[in-house]
Design an enzyme around this catalytic site. Structure first.
Site, PDB file in Angstrom:
ATOM      1  N   ASP A 175     -14.181  13.944  -6.180  1.00  0.00           N
ATOM      2  CA  ASP A 175     -14.626  13.411  -7.472  1.00  0.00           C
ATOM      3  C   ASP A 175     -13.546  13.701  -8.500  1.00  0.00           C
ATOM      4  O   ASP A 175     -13.283  14.863  -8.804  1.00  0.00           O
ATOM      5  CB  ASP A 175     -15.955  14.044  -7.874  1.00  0.00           C
ATOM      6  CG  ASP A 175     -16.651  13.264  -8.984  1.00  0.00           C
ATOM      7  OD1 ASP A 175     -15.944  12.634  -9.804  1.00  0.00           O
ATOM      8  OD2 ASP A 175     -17.886  13.286  -9.036  1.00  0.00           O
ATOM      9  N   ARG A 225     -13.469  12.440 -11.628  1.00  0.00           N
ATOM     10  CA  ARG A 225     -13.891  12.022 -12.966  1.00  0.00           C
ATOM     11  C   ARG A 225     -13.830  13.167 -13.974  1.00  0.00           C
ATOM     12  O   ARG A 225     -14.083  14.315 -13.637  1.00  0.00           O
ATOM     13  CB  ARG A 225     -15.316  11.463 -12.914  1.00  0.00           C
ATOM     14  CG  ARG A 225     -15.389  10.163 -12.155  1.00  0.00           C
ATOM     15  CD  ARG A 225     -16.813   9.688 -12.010  1.00  0.00           C
ATOM     16  NE  ARG A 225     -17.597  10.576 -11.162  1.00  0.00           N
ATOM     17  CZ  ARG A 225     -18.847  10.341 -10.824  1.00  0.00           C
ATOM     18  NH1 ARG A 225     -19.471   9.281 -11.279  1.00  0.00           N
ATOM     19  NH2 ARG A 225     -19.493  11.180 -10.038  1.00  0.00           N
TER      20      ARG A 225
END
Ligand code: ZN
Length: 213
Positions: A137, A139
């Site tokens: 991930d 983000r």
């Protein structure tokens, strides 16, 4: 609603206007991300009494997903999640912060399709990213926190199943007082994906039900 972000804000406010949609009529505020160059948008709904979102408002921080939202891909549940989030803020008031540049949990469209290709060989969503040398991930939620601050929202009820999102928003100074589950769009093509998110990525999902974030 203020139009002056904090001096250290990662986003600059650009414009606000009203947009009618199939989910209802919303105020949309566009921002430019001064770090990534992406455009983000806050989709804002008054509560049933007409008051704008205030402390403890319902907020969905939603990552752009072209394949799920525009093409109706059944590999994830981002389209139905966005639909449900918009319906929820229409009915109860609140904000959807739509973050661009977050395709494929931040790895981009091409890498996301590369990961899907590896999944055809049996890898799950997490191992496919790792096989490509990419983070599970990638983000960052700093821009989302700055958008919420610009809207005067320091405490929110987050429409999400993802404790990591709560933790990251907290690090960026936004207190999440409650995680409000958003469980939609579960089907045969994304059940394994959702199982991986629950079993290997810490998402709070019941059994074979699930949700992105
Ligand atoms: Zn998606």
């Amino acid at each position: 609603m203020t139009t002056t972000p904090a001096a250290s804000s990662q986003v600059s406010f650009e414009v606000e206007t009203t947009v009618p949609t199939s989910h209802g009529t919303f105020r949309m505020r566009a921002y430019r991300d001064t770090v990534t160059g992406a455009d983000h948008v806050a989709i804002i709904a008054s509560d049933p009494t007409g008051l704008p979102p205030a402390d403890d408002a319902l907020v969905r921080v939603h990552s752009e997903c072209l394949t799920g939202e525009a093409f109706g891909s059944l590999k994830c549940e981002c389209g139905p999640q966005l639909d449900a989030a918009l319906d929820t803020i229409r009915d109860h008031g609140g904000v959807v912060v739509y973050l661009r540049g977050h395709e494929g949990r931040g790895i981009g469209l091409v890498n996301k399709l590369r990961a899907y290709r590896l999944q055809e060989d049996g890898l799950d969503t997490l191992d496919a990213n790792l096989a490509l040398g990419l983070p599970a991930d990638a983000r960052d939620y700093g821009a989302a926190a700055d958008v919420l601050r610009d809207l005067g929202l320091a405490r929110v009820r987050l429409l999400s199943n993802n404790p990591e999102k709560r933790r990251q928003l907290g690090q960026h100074g936004i207190e999440v007082t409650e995680l409000v589950p958003l469980v939609v769009g579960v089907g045969a093509f994304n059940e394994g994906y959702l199982d991986t998110k629950r079993d290997r990525m810490g998402h709070e999902l019941p059994g074979h039900l699930g949700s992105d974030d």
